[in-house]
Design an enzyme around this catalytic site. Structure first.
Site, short mmCIF file in Angstrom:
data_model
loop_
_atom_site.label_atom_id
_atom_site.label_comp_id
_atom_site.label_asym_id
_atom_site.label_seq_id
_atom_site.Cartn_x
_atom_site.Cartn_y
_atom_site.Cartn_z
CB ALA A 159 -0.66 0.02 1.25
CD GLU B 98 2.78 10.13 0.47
OE1 GLU B 98 3.76 9.58 0.16
OE2 GLU B 98 2.33 11.42 0.24
CG PHE B 99 0.04 9.18 -3.88
CD1 PHE B 99 -0.76 10.64 -3.39
CD2 PHE B 99 1.46 9.30 -3.34
CE1 PHE B 99 0.05 12.04 -3.01
CE2 PHE B 99 1.95 10.55 -2.96
CZ PHE B 99 1.49 11.77 -2.61
N GLY B 100 -1.83 5.23 -3.33
CA GLY B 100 -2.50 3.95 -3.72
C GLY B 100 -1.96 2.80 -3.77
CD GLU B 101 -5.31 -0.97 -4.10
OE1 GLU B 101 -5.69 -0.76 -5.21
OE2 GLU B 101 -6.14 -0.99 -2.97
CB VAL B 102 2.58 -0.88 -4.67
CG1 VAL B 102 3.84 -0.89 -5.28
CG2 VAL B 102 2.91 0.62 -3.77
CG ASP C 43 11.45 8.92 5.96
OD1 ASP C 43 11.80 8.65 6.84
OD2 ASP C 43 10.38 8.65 5.08
P1 AMP Z 1 6.20 2.75 -0.89
O1 AMP Z 1 5.10 3.93 -1.38
O2 AMP Z 1 7.33 3.39 -1.87
O3 AMP Z 1 6.33 2.98 0.47
O4 AMP Z 1 5.66 1.37 -1.31
C1 AMP Z 1 5.04 0.70 -0.56
C2 AMP Z 1 5.26 -0.68 -0.44
O5 AMP Z 1 5.06 -1.38 -1.75
C3 AMP Z 1 6.89 -0.88 -0.12
O6 AMP Z 1 6.75 -1.07 1.38
C4 AMP Z 1 7.04 -2.21 -0.61
O7 AMP Z 1 6.64 -3.20 0.20
C5 AMP Z 1 6.14 -2.42 -1.89
N1 AMP Z 1 7.12 -1.62 -3.17
C6 AMP Z 1 7.35 -0.43 -3.34
N2 AMP Z 1 8.12 -0.27 -4.48
C7 AMP Z 1 8.49 -1.89 -4.79
C8 AMP Z 1 9.48 -2.28 -5.66
N3 AMP Z 1 10.00 -1.32 -6.60
N4 AMP Z 1 9.74 -3.59 -5.61
C9 AMP Z 1 8.89 -4.18 -4.75
N5 AMP Z 1 7.88 -3.66 -3.93
C10 AMP Z 1 7.88 -2.33 -3.67
#
Ligand code: AMP
Length: 848
Positions: A493, A495-499, A610
């Site tokens: 998840a 900040e702005f939506g699903e990953v 951060d």
């Molecule tokens: P973020 O908004 O960048 O903090 O992403 C949220 C979560 O998505 C992270 O804590 C990871 O578990 C997963 N994630 C983000 N980017 C990646 C990536 N490039 N590869 C694998 N998992 C990711």
């Protein structure tokens, strides 16, 4: 009074004593010995007001608080006949401050009352009772003072008056000497005193200690350490004995000189190499010296494709490697006619190369028929170059048996012999070519040259400097058509939506696994711009240890950011899930990657703000990459963010004090955060400062406490963390230094063998060190319960660990041996024991 025959020169008042005198010197006999008192006993009279004033008592400037101890006797009023109406059983103590002795001038009005003095035990006709009372006179500020005793109709005898103040005695603690210090008073209950390091000891910050009102030293902070070449012996620093050395200022003892070094002098910082032994510039000066390798052996040439003018040279490693593993080989070819030899020239090809070979073979091609060739194979090691440079004249290579065969190769004989006719020579092991001295680099040179000269010209551009953020995105990121993206599975998840995890397939390019960040529906334009700002930032970076941006989707309804896919997700989670599974070497390797990414960012003048293990991603080869570059993340949507008084949000436990205090975010504050990441990594994802509150964390940091070394953390790695956490940000290492140091540790894995000690002087108190009320644990089971490890009660009992004393003796090995296997449990128990020990030692410090 005995010494002066009762004549102390104290003043009595009123001067005209009349029939009934006031205070007067009286001689008495008590238990057969003579002594003097000041007495008064006008119990039958009305309106008594008799004063006795001491001489001027000079005050030591710092002593604002003095104690007055009185010994006196008061007669029981009931022991007098018919006088009880006016008889009193108390008298009063007064004081008056003055900058000078006023002689016999006496004004009642200038005296302030300190206390009414009443006896605990009263003296009857038959029995004499001596009372002792002490009163405190606070807040003295002038050059001196008088004491005065006012009698208002009692029968009193004053036996002695003692006036004193308290001091903390001069002492040596933590290798610093602290002067005798007058204890403070009401207005300054703890006096902070700075120490001075004893001879041959140094410290970055002077140690401090507090003097209590009772004249006791408490809470020492900081420590001096014996400087290089010296070690601590009974509160002093002594030179290392011959055969021992100490390279840095530390609390450690001098170490035994390593192999192949001289052991002649005392007080050395390192042990110089014995003749014929060397250290490479990259070898630690604390490590052993190595000899030069002997010659390669058994050099053989075999033909492979004769018609192509090709042959294979093979040999065996030198018999004596000089104790090193960094052996490489180089080949030199000479063409000899008769006794005249000259280099073969550039035409000849070597596969894989002619220098830097780690394998004991090389294939040589483009050779001409009918010619004699001489091949010289040289063995090199890390000290070869250094040895030849160190002693260019004196140095001669160890001679080896030279194999000199000379045969002729012709087209005709190639099938007959099946072997090249070759002039072979095995000799010369070291290169003598004098290198341009500029080409030699020490670790520091590397740092300066790479950061000063090779600094990327590129500097990070803040997307906010663009009037239209959409322009910034297009400048720094590639637009991707949504039809080239396939979403497969939600992995997080944002900040702005699903990953999502997914596939990117751009025509004419190989498909790649990607992470796709989406913007949830219903966003505002501002949110869309904030979301895409991460891509504008990420798109400016290109480094192995920074998450790579594949592109963005901005021209369609659903905006997306597409990055490389990191199979193992966030580093903190990953390490928690693999607690205890990696050796230090591998953890340090991960840190090296993160440091390299951060060096790149700092070279581009980008401050991350951060940096934390949760913002590092890990791929399937365990490579670590820095991520999370959103502009809003630090300020608005950070789960660790805590509001500060200025309204911003700051992840307190990862942030340097100056950034918390006045928002001074710099690469040096990123270095502090890197130190915390180091701790998180070495502690397998443990939360920094455990369950302490943010407020407690800040307080501890301001009081110079730091996180203790994680369990099994190499001392060298912990020392680096402490450097990252120096209060003075200009003293912290830079990312370039950190990369170099980590590289050095990785090159000599022995440097990771010494495990850091737990040092209660600098360490924050560990969790679960005492019962909830702060009292020590009474039993092993009570202790285990408090750390939620009761399931091991039986293991402890069976192993005979039945008292807390036994527990305190346990080493990590013992905990394993009694059957605690899970790394998390092992760690919790071991940490708690460390904490218990810390408490015992802290108590003993207080007890000194
Ligand atoms: P973020 O908004 O960048 O903090 O992403 C949220 C979560 O998505 C992270 O804590 C990871 O578990 C997963 N994630 C983000 N980017 C990646 C990536 N490039 N590869 C694998 N998992 C990711």
């Amino acid at each position: 009074m005995r010494a002066t025959g009762g004549e102390l020169g104290w003043l009595t008042w009123p001067l005209d004593q009349g029939e009934k005198p006031g205070w007067e010197v009286t001689q008495r006999t008590l238990n057969g010995s003579q002594f003097y008192t000041y007495s008064v006993c006008n119990v039958g009279e009305r309106e008594q007001d008799n004063w006795l004033r001491t001489t001027f008592i000079q005050r030591r400037p710092a002593a604002s608080r003095v104690f007055v101890e009185l010994q006196f006797i008061v007669r029981d009023c009931n022991s007098f006949d018919a006088t009880s109406l006016t008889c009193k059983e108390t008298f009063n103590l007064f004081t008056s401050e003055s900058d000078a002795d006023v002689g016999t001038t006496f004004r009642k009005g200038q005296f302030k009352k300190v206390a009414t003095i009443a006896p605990d035990e009263i003296t009857s006709k038959n029995e004499l009772r001596i009372n002792t009372e002490t009163r405190v006179v606070e807040n003295l500020s002038r050059k001196g003072f008088y004491l005065a005793f006012q009698d208002i109709g009692a029968c009193v005898a004053l036996l002695s008056t003692r006036v004193y103040y308290k001091t903390c005695p001069a002492t040596v603690k933590s290798l610093a000497s602290f002067p005798e210090t007058v204890a403070g008073g009401e207005n300054q209950a703890l006096r902070e005193v700075s120490g001075v390091c004893v001879d041959n000891a140094v410290s970055e910050k002077l140690p401090r200690i507090y003097c209590t009102v009772d004249g006791e030293w408490v809470v020492p902070v900081g420590q001096c350490q014996c400087k290089p070449g010296y070690e601590e012996v009974k509160d002093a620093c002594q030179e290392c004995q011959p055969g021992f050395f100490k390279a840095v200022a530390s609390g450690d003892k001098c170490e035994l000189c390593p192999a192949n070094t001289q052991r002649l002098s005392s007080g050395v910082l390192f042990c110089p190499c014995m003749d014929g032994f060397y250290r490479a510039p990259t070898d630690p000066s604390t490590g052993p010296c190595s000899g030069l390798p002997s010659a390669p052996r058994d050099l053989v040439a075999t033909t492979t494709q004769l018609s192509a003018g090709k042959l294979l040279l093979t040999w065996s490693p030198p018999e004596d490697t000089g104790g090193r593993i960094d052996i490489t080989y180089s080949i030199e070819c000479q063409r000899c006619e008769g006794i005249v030899c000259q280099p073969c020239g550039e035409k000849i090809r070597y596969e894989p190369a002619s220098t830097g070979l780690t394998d004991t073979k090389v294939s040589v091609s483009e050779l001409d028929a009918h010619l004699n060739y001489t091949f010289i194979v040289e063995a090199h090691s890390g000290v070869s170059l250094f040895a030849s440079q160190a002693t260019p004249q004196a140095y001669r290579p160890p001679s080896t048996s030279a194999l000199t065969t000379s045969l002729h190769y012709t087209d005709k004989c190639q099938f007959v012999h099946g072997k090249w006719d070759i002039h072979l020579q095995m000799d010369f092991i070291f290169s003598f070519r004098k290198r341009n001295s500029n080409s030699r680099q020490g670790p520091e040179d590397t740092y300066f040259s790479s950061s000063e000269q090779l600094k990327p010209l590129k500097t990070y551009v803040d997307p906010h400097t663009y009037e239209d953020p959409n322009v910034a995105v297009l400048k720094f990121a590639t637009e991707i058509h949504p039809s080239h993206i396939t979403k497969q599975k939600v992995i997080g998840a944002g900040e702005f939506g699903e990953v999502y995890r997914g596939i990117l397939k751009v025509p004419a390019r190989k498909e790649v696994a990607v992470a796709i960040k989406t913007l949830k529906p219903g966003y505002t334009e501002k949110q869309r711009q904030d979301f895409l700002s991460e891509a504008s930032i990420m798109g400016q970076f290109s480094h192995q240890n920074i998450i790579r941006l594949e592109g963005v989707v901005t021209k369609f309804k659903h905006a997306m950011i597409v990055t490389e896919y990191m199979e193992n997700g966030a580093l903190d989670r990953y390490l928690k899930d693999h607690d205890g599974e990696f050796p230090s070497f591998q953890l340090v390797g991960m840190l090296r990657g993160i440091a390299a990414g951060m060096k790149y960012l700092s070279d581009m003048s980008y401050v991350h703000r951060d940096l934390a293990a949760r913002n590092i991603l890990v791929n399937n080869t365990l490579e670590c990459k820095v991520s999370d570059f959103g502009l809003s993340r630090v300020l608005e949507d950070n789960p660790e963010g805590t509001y500060t008084t200025s309204g911003g949000k700051i992840p307190i436990r990862w942030t340097a004090p100056e950034a918390i205090a006045y928002r001074k975010f710099t690469s040096a504050s990123d270095v502090w955060s890197f130190g915390i990441v180091m701790w998180e990594v070495m502690a397998f994802g443990e939360r920094p400062y455990w369950d302490m509150s943010n407020h407690e964390v800040m307080k501890a940091i301001n009081e110079a406490f730091r996180l203790p070394a994680p369990m099994d953390c190499p001392s060298t790695v912990y020392q680096l963390m402490l450097q990252c956490w120096l209060q003075d940000r200009s003293k912290r290492p830079r990312f370039g230094d950190i990369v170099n140091l980590l590289d050095k540790l990785l090159r000599s894995p022995d440097s990771l063998k010494t495990i850091a000690d737990f040092d209660p002087r600098i360490s924050i108190r560990l969790p679960s060190t005492s019962g909830s009320d702060g009292s020590p644990f009474r039993s092993v089971s009570e202790w285990l319960e408090s750390i939620k490890m009761s399931q091991y009660s039986e293991n402890f009992t069976c192993a005979g660990v039945v008292t807390m004393d036994h527990v305190l003796q346990m080493k990590n090995e013992d905990i394993k041996n009694i059957g605690v296997r899970l790394p998390g449990h092992l760690k919790r128990i071991a940490y708690s024991i460390l904490g218990l020990k810390d408490q015992t030692s802290t108590l003993s410090v207080f007890a000194v």
